[in-house]
Design a protein around this motif. Structure first.
Motif, short mmCIF file in Angstrom:
data_model
loop_
_atom_site.label_atom_id
_atom_site.label_comp_id
_atom_site.label_asym_id
_atom_site.label_seq_id
_atom_site.Cartn_x
_atom_site.Cartn_y
_atom_site.Cartn_z
N LEU A 183 90.66 20.95 32.12
CA LEU A 183 92.10 20.68 32.17
C LEU A 183 92.70 21.39 33.37
O LEU A 183 92.50 22.59 33.55
N LEU A 184 93.43 20.64 34.19
CA LEU A 184 94.11 21.20 35.36
C LEU A 184 95.61 21.17 35.13
O LEU A 184 96.18 20.12 34.80
N SER A 185 96.24 22.31 35.30
CA SER A 185 97.70 22.39 35.25
C SER A 185 98.20 22.78 36.63
O SER A 185 97.94 23.90 37.09
N SER A 186 98.88 21.87 37.30
CA SER A 186 99.36 22.12 38.65
C SER A 186 100.87 22.02 38.71
O SER A 186 101.45 21.03 38.25
N LEU A 187 101.49 23.04 39.27
CA LEU A 187 102.93 23.02 39.49
C LEU A 187 103.25 22.97 40.97
O LEU A 187 104.41 23.11 41.37
N GLU A 188 102.22 22.78 41.79
CA GLU A 188 102.39 22.82 43.24
C GLU A 188 102.12 21.49 43.92
O GLU A 188 102.76 21.15 44.91
N MET A 189 101.15 20.72 43.41
CA MET A 189 100.77 19.48 44.07
C MET A 189 101.04 18.28 43.16
O MET A 189 101.08 18.40 41.94
N SER A 190 101.18 17.12 43.79
CA SER A 190 101.34 15.87 43.03
C SER A 190 100.00 15.43 42.47
O SER A 190 98.94 15.96 42.86
N GLN A 249 91.70 14.51 23.25
CA GLN A 249 91.41 13.29 24.00
C GLN A 249 90.04 13.31 24.65
O GLN A 249 89.37 12.27 24.75
N ALA A 250 89.60 14.47 25.12
CA ALA A 250 88.32 14.57 25.82
C ALA A 250 87.19 15.02 24.91
O ALA A 250 86.07 15.24 25.37
N ASP A 251 87.49 15.15 23.62
CA ASP A 251 86.49 15.58 22.65
C ASP A 251 85.88 16.92 23.05
O ASP A 251 84.67 17.10 23.07
N GLY A 252 86.76 17.87 23.36
CA GLY A 252 86.30 19.22 23.70
C GLY A 252 86.99 19.74 24.94
O GLY A 252 87.68 19.00 25.65
N LEU A 253 86.78 21.01 25.20
CA LEU A 253 87.37 21.65 26.38
C LEU A 253 86.44 22.77 26.83
O LEU A 253 85.95 23.55 26.02
N ASP A 254 86.18 22.81 28.14
CA ASP A 254 85.27 23.81 28.68
C ASP A 254 85.93 24.75 29.69
O ASP A 254 85.48 25.88 29.86
N LEU A 255 86.99 24.29 30.37
CA LEU A 255 87.56 25.07 31.46
C LEU A 255 89.02 24.67 31.68
O LEU A 255 89.36 23.48 31.59
N VAL A 256 89.87 25.67 31.96
CA VAL A 256 91.28 25.43 32.28
C VAL A 256 91.58 26.08 33.62
O VAL A 256 91.13 27.20 33.90
N MET A 257 92.33 25.35 34.47
CA MET A 257 92.78 25.94 35.74
C MET A 257 94.28 25.78 35.86
O MET A 257 94.83 24.72 35.58
N VAL A 258 94.97 26.87 36.29
CA VAL A 258 96.42 26.88 36.46
C VAL A 258 96.75 27.15 37.92
O VAL A 258 96.30 28.14 38.50
N ASP A 259 97.53 26.27 38.52
CA ASP A 259 97.90 26.37 39.93
C ASP A 259 99.43 26.31 40.04
O ASP A 259 100.00 25.22 40.01
N PRO A 287 103.97 27.81 26.22
CA PRO A 287 103.95 26.84 25.13
C PRO A 287 103.60 25.42 25.59
O PRO A 287 102.85 24.71 24.92
N LEU A 288 104.13 25.00 26.74
CA LEU A 288 103.81 23.67 27.26
C LEU A 288 102.34 23.59 27.67
O LEU A 288 101.69 22.56 27.47
N LEU A 289 101.82 24.67 28.21
CA LEU A 289 100.40 24.68 28.59
C LEU A 289 99.52 24.61 27.35
O LEU A 289 98.53 23.86 27.33
N ARG A 290 99.86 25.36 26.32
CA ARG A 290 99.08 25.30 25.08
C ARG A 290 99.13 23.89 24.48
O ARG A 290 98.13 23.41 23.92
N GLN A 291 100.28 23.26 24.58
CA GLN A 291 100.41 21.89 24.07
C GLN A 291 99.48 20.96 24.84
O GLN A 291 98.80 20.11 24.23
N ALA A 292 99.41 21.10 26.16
CA ALA A 292 98.52 20.28 26.98
C ALA A 292 97.06 20.56 26.66
O ALA A 292 96.22 19.65 26.64
N VAL A 293 96.73 21.82 26.42
CA VAL A 293 95.36 22.20 26.08
C VAL A 293 94.91 21.51 24.80
O VAL A 293 93.82 20.95 24.72
N ARG A 294 95.77 21.54 23.79
CA ARG A 294 95.40 20.91 22.51
C ARG A 294 95.26 19.40 22.67
O ARG A 294 94.34 18.79 22.11
N ALA A 295 96.17 18.80 23.44
CA ALA A 295 96.10 17.36 23.64
C ALA A 295 94.82 16.96 24.38
O ALA A 295 94.14 15.99 24.00
N HIS A 296 94.49 17.71 25.42
CA HIS A 296 93.28 17.38 26.19
C HIS A 296 92.02 17.61 25.36
O HIS A 296 91.07 16.82 25.44
#
Length: 449
Positions: A221-228, A296-306, A284-293
């Motif tokens: 999961l990638l969370s970016s607040l800098e790039m489109s 949807q992706a049937d698991g989670l291995d890595l998160v990156m915040v930019d 809270p918004l990031l945690r919401q995205a983590v749970r959703a991903h």
């Protein structure tokens, strides 16, 4: 439920050693505030190593909780209760459970009231719901102490797992074998901070680590607040498939090979287990995205915040140092809660450019707050040509490992391919490199500062 509250307090008032075998309820878990206060007084005495009886508890209530003397009430509770000490864990669990259910009702009531307010925004409501649920989730976790036997059992299990891998890394690969050897890879529950000056390549480095794991089928999961979204994918495609960023910026397919690579990228990335959010500006918004991903992706291995300093927390508005410190702490808790590594990119303050040696250290983190303490690993890319255009080390980079909670710090060398948005492992003698880079006659005046 008041029966369980009374029974629990009576049991620990008679024998305070029972506190060692229960999950202690909090003071506000008790339906009767007075019983909660008595329980808190007993816990305070035990934690201070003091004797517990009706007299010492009564004195504590008067001194620490500003209550009137209640010797008679304490005596009656101790003598008249039919509580059985063998059931003390059940009493404690019942009190905790009832307290949690009341908190859930209070949270639901608050959300209902907010939703009824004129002009209520659904996104704001979702963020508040996520914040409240996260707090309840944290509160509901068991705080049992783990005994020495169990700790050793877990250690041996992990040791055996690592032995079974033939001494390989325990975490996810970074794409740099030497870095993996020094850190053990991106470990579950770890917070990695990649910090650098603007345009030094921290996003490229972080995305490269994500790409390394995406190409082997892992979920990122990638969370970016800098790039489109398009710019983010352009960097991924450039780094993973060799399609120059210049071609993307110009909108030109320069040759048939570039077209073939783009075709291959289209096919391969469709199978990537990647999720991206570009609006998760709060925890809270990031945690919401983590749970959703994860769903949807049937698991989670890595998160990156930019990147770290672009996130916000309204509770500390106007105090950026405390705000960044709280966010870094929450990112570390997110890593622990989800059992995955979290990579957080971070900016440096401008003081890094003021000295003759412009290699950054952990104290150069901008608005660092508690970042240095929260991070398990701090990695800082340094490219000499960024400051010195005539550097003899054009296209080379040093990945400075400034903090490594589980090992030694040091430097990993790499090649930097800017138009391909890529760092690659590249060996050269670090001592020679350090000598060469520091020769002032070979350098021009620093640019941009």
């Amino acid at each position: 439920m008041s029966t369980a509250c009374e029974a629990l307090v009576a049991c620990v008032l008679r024998d305070s050693r029972l506190l060692d075998v229960i999950n202690r309820p909090r003071r506000d878990d008790f339906l009767d505030p007075w019983l909660g206060t008595v329980f808190a007084a007993i816990c305070g005495l035990v934690d201070s190593g003091l004797v517990v009886d009706v007299i010492t508890v009564d004195e504590s209530l008067q001194a620490d909780f500003n209550t009137a003397s209640c010797l008679k009430e304490l005596g009656d509770l101790c003598i008249n209760s039919v509580a059985i000490s063998n059931h003390v864990t059940w009493y404690a669990d019942a009190v905790r459970d009832e307290g949690m259910r009341r908190k859930i009702v209070q949270a639901a009531t608050r959300l209902s009231a907010l939703a009824d307010e004129p002009g209520a925004n659904s996104q704001t409501l979702l963020a508040e719901a996520d914040r409240l649920l996260s707090r309840l989730h944290e509160r509901g976790k068991s705080d049992d102490l783990i005994g020495g036997k169990e700790l050793m059992k877990r250690f041996l299990a992990e040791f055996d797992a690592r032995h079974g891998r033939g001494g390989g890394i325990s975490g996810l690969p970074t794409g740099f074998p030497k870095l993996d050897a020094m850190t053990g890879g991106l470990g579950a529950g770890q917070l990695w901070v990649i910090a650098g000056a603007t345009a030094m390549g921290k996003t490229t480095l972080g995305l490269g680590m994500c790409g390394t794991n995406l190409r082997t089928g892992r979920s990122v999961l990638l969370s970016s607040l800098e790039m489109s979204d398009a710019d983010t994918m352009a960097k991924f495609v450039a780094g993973s498939f060799g399609i120059p960023l210049s071609a993307y910026r110009a909108g030109l397919l320069q040759d048939t090979e570039t077209f073939s690579r783009l075709t291959a990228a289209t096919g391969e990335t469709s199978d990537w287990r990647i999720g991206a959010t570009f609006r998760a500006s709060t925890i809270p918004l990031l945690r919401q995205a983590v749970r959703a991903h994860r769903r949807q992706a049937d698991g989670l291995d890595l998160v990156m915040v930019d990147y770290l300093q672009l996130m916000s927390d309204d509770r500390y508005r106007g105090d950026k140092v405390r705000e960044v410190g709280e966010i870094s702490r929450q990112l570390k808790l997110l890593a622990l809660d989800e059992g995955v590594p979290v990579i957080a990119l971070a900016q440096l303050n401008r003081s890094v450019a003021s000295g003759p040696d412009k290699r950054p250290f952990a104290h150069h983190l901008r608005d660092s707050g508690n970042v240095e303490q929260d991070a398990d690993v701090i990695l800082m890319p340094y490219r000499d040509e960024y400051y010195y255009p005539d550097s003899p080390h054009k296209g080379l980079a040093e990945l400075l490992l400034r903090k490594n909670r589980m090992g030694d710090v040091g430097m990993i060398t790499a090649r930097f391919l800017g138009d391909l948005s890529r760092f690659e492992p590249f060996d050269f003698n670090p001592n020679v490199a350090m000598d060469e880079v520091r020769k002032p006659a070979r350098h021009s005046v620093a640019q941009g500062f």
